[in-house]
Design a protein around this motif. Structure first.
Motif, PDB file in Angstrom:
ATOM      1  N   LEU A  83      57.499 -55.088  67.433  1.00  0.00           N
ATOM      2  CA  LEU A  83      58.004 -56.462  67.392  1.00  0.00           C
ATOM      3  C   LEU A  83      58.898 -56.686  66.174  1.00  0.00           C
ATOM      4  CD1 LEU A  83      58.005 -59.459  68.318  1.00  0.00           C
ATOM      5  CD2 LEU A  83      55.951 -59.747  66.915  1.00  0.00           C
ATOM      6  N   VAL A  84      58.452 -56.263  65.008  1.00  0.00           N
ATOM      7  CA  VAL A  84      59.227 -56.484  63.785  1.00  0.00           C
ATOM      8  C   VAL A  84      60.524 -55.674  63.814  1.00  0.00           C
ATOM      9  CG1 VAL A  84      59.216 -56.086  61.284  1.00  0.00           C
ATOM     10  CG2 VAL A  84      57.267 -57.201  62.384  1.00  0.00           C
ATOM     11  N   LEU A  85      60.453 -54.416  64.220  1.00  0.00           N
ATOM     12  CA  LEU A  85      61.674 -53.595  64.269  1.00  0.00           C
ATOM     13  C   LEU A  85      62.635 -54.076  65.352  1.00  0.00           C
ATOM     14  CD1 LEU A  85      60.113 -50.103  63.596  1.00  0.00           C
ATOM     15  CD2 LEU A  85      61.496 -51.481  62.037  1.00  0.00           C
ATOM     16  N   TYR A  86      62.115 -54.559  66.456  1.00  0.00           N
ATOM     17  CA  TYR A  86      62.940 -55.169  67.493  1.00  0.00           C
ATOM     18  C   TYR A  86      63.706 -56.357  66.909  1.00  0.00           C
ATOM     19  CZ  TYR A  86      63.928 -58.200  71.529  1.00  0.00           C
ATOM     20  OH  TYR A  86      64.518 -59.026  72.437  1.00  0.00           O
ATOM     21  N   GLY A  87      63.039 -57.145  66.071  1.00  0.00           N
ATOM     22  CA  GLY A  87      63.698 -58.269  65.408  1.00  0.00           C
ATOM     23  C   GLY A  87      64.828 -57.806  64.503  1.00  0.00           C
ATOM     24  N   GLU A 134      66.572 -55.064  64.829  1.00  0.00           N
ATOM     25  CA  GLU A 134      67.658 -54.589  65.707  1.00  0.00           C
ATOM     26  C   GLU A 134      68.426 -55.760  66.313  1.00  0.00           C
ATOM     27  OE1 GLU A 134      65.508 -50.470  67.273  1.00  0.00           O
ATOM     28  OE2 GLU A 134      65.600 -52.207  68.586  1.00  0.00           O
ATOM     29  N   THR A 135      67.709 -56.747  66.804  1.00  0.00           N
ATOM     30  CA  THR A 135      68.327 -57.893  67.464  1.00  0.00           C
ATOM     31  C   THR A 135      69.219 -58.676  66.502  1.00  0.00           C
ATOM     32  OG1 THR A 135      66.472 -58.052  68.984  1.00  0.00           O
ATOM     33  CG2 THR A 135      67.842 -60.002  68.777  1.00  0.00           C
ATOM     34  N   ARG A 136      68.772 -58.806  65.268  1.00  0.00           N
ATOM     35  CA  ARG A 136      69.552 -59.546  64.268  1.00  0.00           C
ATOM     36  C   ARG A 136      70.629 -58.687  63.618  1.00  0.00           C
ATOM     37  NH1 ARG A 136      64.223 -60.976  63.252  1.00  0.00           N
ATOM     38  NH2 ARG A 136      64.146 -59.609  61.435  1.00  0.00           N
ATOM     39  N   GLY A 137      70.675 -57.389  63.938  1.00  0.00           N
ATOM     40  CA  GLY A 137      71.669 -56.487  63.365  1.00  0.00           C
ATOM     41  C   GLY A 137      71.414 -56.171  61.898  1.00  0.00           C
ATOM     42  N   GLU A 138      70.163 -56.299  61.461  1.00  0.00           N
ATOM     43  CA  GLU A 138      69.810 -56.027  60.069  1.00  0.00           C
ATOM     44  C   GLU A 138      69.569 -54.534  59.852  1.00  0.00           C
ATOM     45  OE1 GLU A 138      66.429 -58.421  59.028  1.00  0.00           O
ATOM     46  OE2 GLU A 138      67.410 -60.263  59.655  1.00  0.00           O
ATOM     47  N   ASP A 139      69.798 -54.099  58.620  1.00  0.00           N
ATOM     48  CA  ASP A 139      69.481 -52.723  58.266  1.00  0.00           C
ATOM     49  C   ASP A 139      67.974 -52.527  58.321  1.00  0.00           C
ATOM     50  OD1 ASP A 139      72.143 -52.076  57.824  1.00  0.00           O
ATOM     51  OD2 ASP A 139      72.036 -52.539  55.689  1.00  0.00           O
TER      52      ASP A 139
END
Length: 130
Positions: free
Chosen positions: A48-52, A54-59
């Motif tokens: 869930l956290v890593l999906y977030g 990825e979705t936000r385009g964060e490193d």
């Protein structure tokens, strides 16, 4: 979208449950009623956290080495694995309408034999991203 492995710190609680924290990821923590439940919950919160991210385009932060973690007496560390693509398939499965163009002859031929255009496109896209 990828497969990830991050170290987690497992803290046994007095009632037999576990608190789990991922020190490399802000706000990434969970708990479980048992070790087995904790491992399952840890995989879910990690995805869930890593999906977030990825979705936000964060490193996405680099995972620490498990041996570098500072543990208290009763704590232990373990790697937890997740696959954000599988997570997306399970929890982000809302249908999205797409408009596309194909040659008229191809449309007529496919319709004549009852092709399900949505299914064909989904199968082709899944094959393409593998």
């Amino acid at each position: 979208m990828a497969k990830y492995a991050y170290p987690a710190i497992f803290t046994p609680e007095e009632d037999g449950s576990y608190s789990i924290n991922f020190p490399d990821l802000k706000g990434c923590y969970t708990c479980g009623d048992s070790l087995e439940d904790g491992l399952e919950m840890a995989e879910d919160v990690l995805a869930l956290v890593l999906y977030g991210y990825e979705t936000r385009g964060e490193d996405i932060p680099t995972p620490s080495k498990i041996k570098s973690l500072k543990l208290n007496n009763d704590e232990f560390a373990n790697y937890v694995f997740c696959d954000t693509l599988e997570y997306r398939k399970m929890y982000n499965n809302k249908a999205v309408k797409k408009t596309l163009s194909i040659p008229e002859w191809l449309n007529e031929s496919a319709m004549a034999i009852g092709v399900n255009f949505s299914q064909v496109l989904q199968e082709a896209l899944i094959e393409k991203i593998k």
